[in-house]
Enzyme design. Structure first.
Site, PDB file in Angstrom:
ATOM      1  CG  ASP A 155       0.515  -4.143   1.993  1.00 46.06           C
ATOM      2  OD1 ASP A 155       0.797  -5.183   2.625  1.00 46.06           O
ATOM      3  OD2 ASP A 155       1.277  -3.160   1.923  1.00 46.06           O
ATOM      4  CD  GLU A 167       7.990  -0.356   7.174  1.00 45.82           C
ATOM      5  OE1 GLU A 167       6.955  -0.993   6.893  1.00 45.82           O
ATOM      6  OE2 GLU A 167       8.239   0.773   6.714  1.00 45.82           O
ATOM      7  CG  ASP A 173      -0.350  -0.028   2.511  1.00 45.22           C
ATOM      8  OD1 ASP A 173       0.887  -0.191   2.596  1.00 45.22           O
ATOM      9  OD2 ASP A 173      -1.084   0.107   3.520  1.00 45.22           O
ATOM     10  CB  SER A 174       4.570   1.699  -0.026  1.00 42.86           C
ATOM     11  OG  SER A 174       4.793   0.576  -0.858  1.00 42.86           O
ATOM     12  CE  LYS A 214       3.348  -6.062   3.565  1.00 38.41           C
ATOM     13  NZ  LYS A 214       2.885  -4.911   4.375  1.00 38.41           N
TER      14      LYS A 214
HETATM   15  O1  KIV Z   1       3.600  -1.159   1.634  1.00 37.87           O
HETATM   16  C1  KIV Z   1       4.744  -1.594   1.534  1.00 37.87           C
HETATM   17  O2  KIV Z   1       5.464  -1.315   0.562  1.00 37.87           O
HETATM   18  C2  KIV Z   1       5.260  -2.447   2.584  1.00 37.87           C
HETATM   19  C3  KIV Z   1       6.723  -2.736   2.562  1.00 37.87           C
HETATM   20  C4  KIV Z   1       7.445  -1.543   3.033  1.00 37.87           C
HETATM   21  C5  KIV Z   1       7.052  -3.946   3.336  1.00 37.87           C
HETATM   22  O3  KIV Z   1       4.542  -2.854   3.422  1.00 37.87           O
END
Ligand code: KIV
Length: 273
Positions: A86, A184, A47-48, A116
């Site tokens: 995510d 993280e 979700d980044s 995730k």
């Molecule tokens: O959202 C994301 O990119 C993440 C990674 C930083 C593990 O959760």
């Protein structure tokens, strides 16, 4: 008759059984997935993407629809890596049932291998509910970007008394049935201890070389940004500088009318030399 053997994509099961560190990167688009897939065991549609692709200040406004669209793009662009997606903020924290509904929709519409979700002890019941119903789950502990406001910013986690809580989170997520857990931005000795304590692979980002695998945001490690990048990012390339140079050359060529030339046009006479 010759037998056609098709290489199979990694699954949560094959990842958990790997005898080498899990190589993971975030991917949000088909072209990036195509480039990363041959080298990666796991592609994470994080979700980044809210921050990296859409320029948001945090991940909080990311929606299931965005995750589904980018998840489909990454699944289309890959055939080797397991794809994890995510669960975005607000789509799963309310109840295990809410988490199941959004996970099932995301997995059915994208073909991803797992989801995730962020959280420790407080999300263990949900992780159990999902894994008992056919949804493989990667946990996410330590710094949880969706909790940025209660965390007090994007800071390293696990100093002093906080360490015991993070260890409890790790144990709870494993006991609930997650097949792996992302750690993280966590103090190295703690991330190491968690990795040595759990029997599922940990995947570190700003954590420890002792983790069972590593993940980075693809754009960060490629140097596609000139803005601030966290200490844990190592730039393996400076693609941003190449993009800048290429775009500057393109702009100059358009302005001086050297582009397009005869090679890019149909029926345009080549200049006599
Ligand atoms: O959202 C994301 O990119 C993440 C990674 C930083 C593990 O959760």
């Amino acid at each position: 008759m010759s037998k056609h053997v098709t290489a199979r994509r990694h699954t949560p099961r094959s990842l958990a059984a790997l005898d080498a560190p899990i190589v993971a990167l975030t991917a949000y688009t088909t072209p990036m997935a195509r480039l990363m897939d041959p080298h990666c065991d796991l592609l994470l549609v994080g979700d980044s993407l809210g921050m990296v692709v859409y320029g948001m200040d945090s991940t909080l406004a990311v929606t299931p629809e965005m995750m589904i669209a980018h998840g489909q793009a990454v699944v289309r662009g890959s055939k080797n890596a397991c794809v994890a997606i995510d669960l975005p903020f607000g789509s799963y924290q309310q109840s295990p049932q809410q988490a199941f509904a959004v996970s099932a929709e995301i997995m059915a519409k994208t073909g991803a291998g797992c989801v995730k979700l962020e959280g420790g002890v407080e999300m263990a019941e949900t992780v159990h509910f999902l894994t008992q119903r056919g949804i493989p789950v990667i946990g996410h502990i330590g710094l949880k970007p969706q909790a940025v406001h209660t965390h007090g910013g994007f800071r390293t986690v696990g100093r002093g008394s906080e360490a015991e809580q993070v260890m409890q989170d790790a144990k709870a997520i494993e006991a609930a049935g997650a097949f792996s857990v992302v750690i993280e931005s966590t103090m190295e000795p703690l991330a190491r201890e968690i990795s040595e304590t759990l029997s599922i692979p940990t995947i570190g980002i700003g954590a420890s070389p002792a983790c069972g695998g590593q993940v980075l945001v693809g754009e960060d490690m490629l140097g596609l940004f000139s803005d601030f990048t966290p200490r844990f990012v190592k730039r393996f390339a400076a693609i941003g500088e190449q993009v800048d140079k290429a775009v500057a050359e393109y702009a100059a060529a358009v302005r001086d009318r050297s582009f397009p030339g005869p090679e890019q046009c149909v029926g345009m006479p080549k200049k006599e030399s």
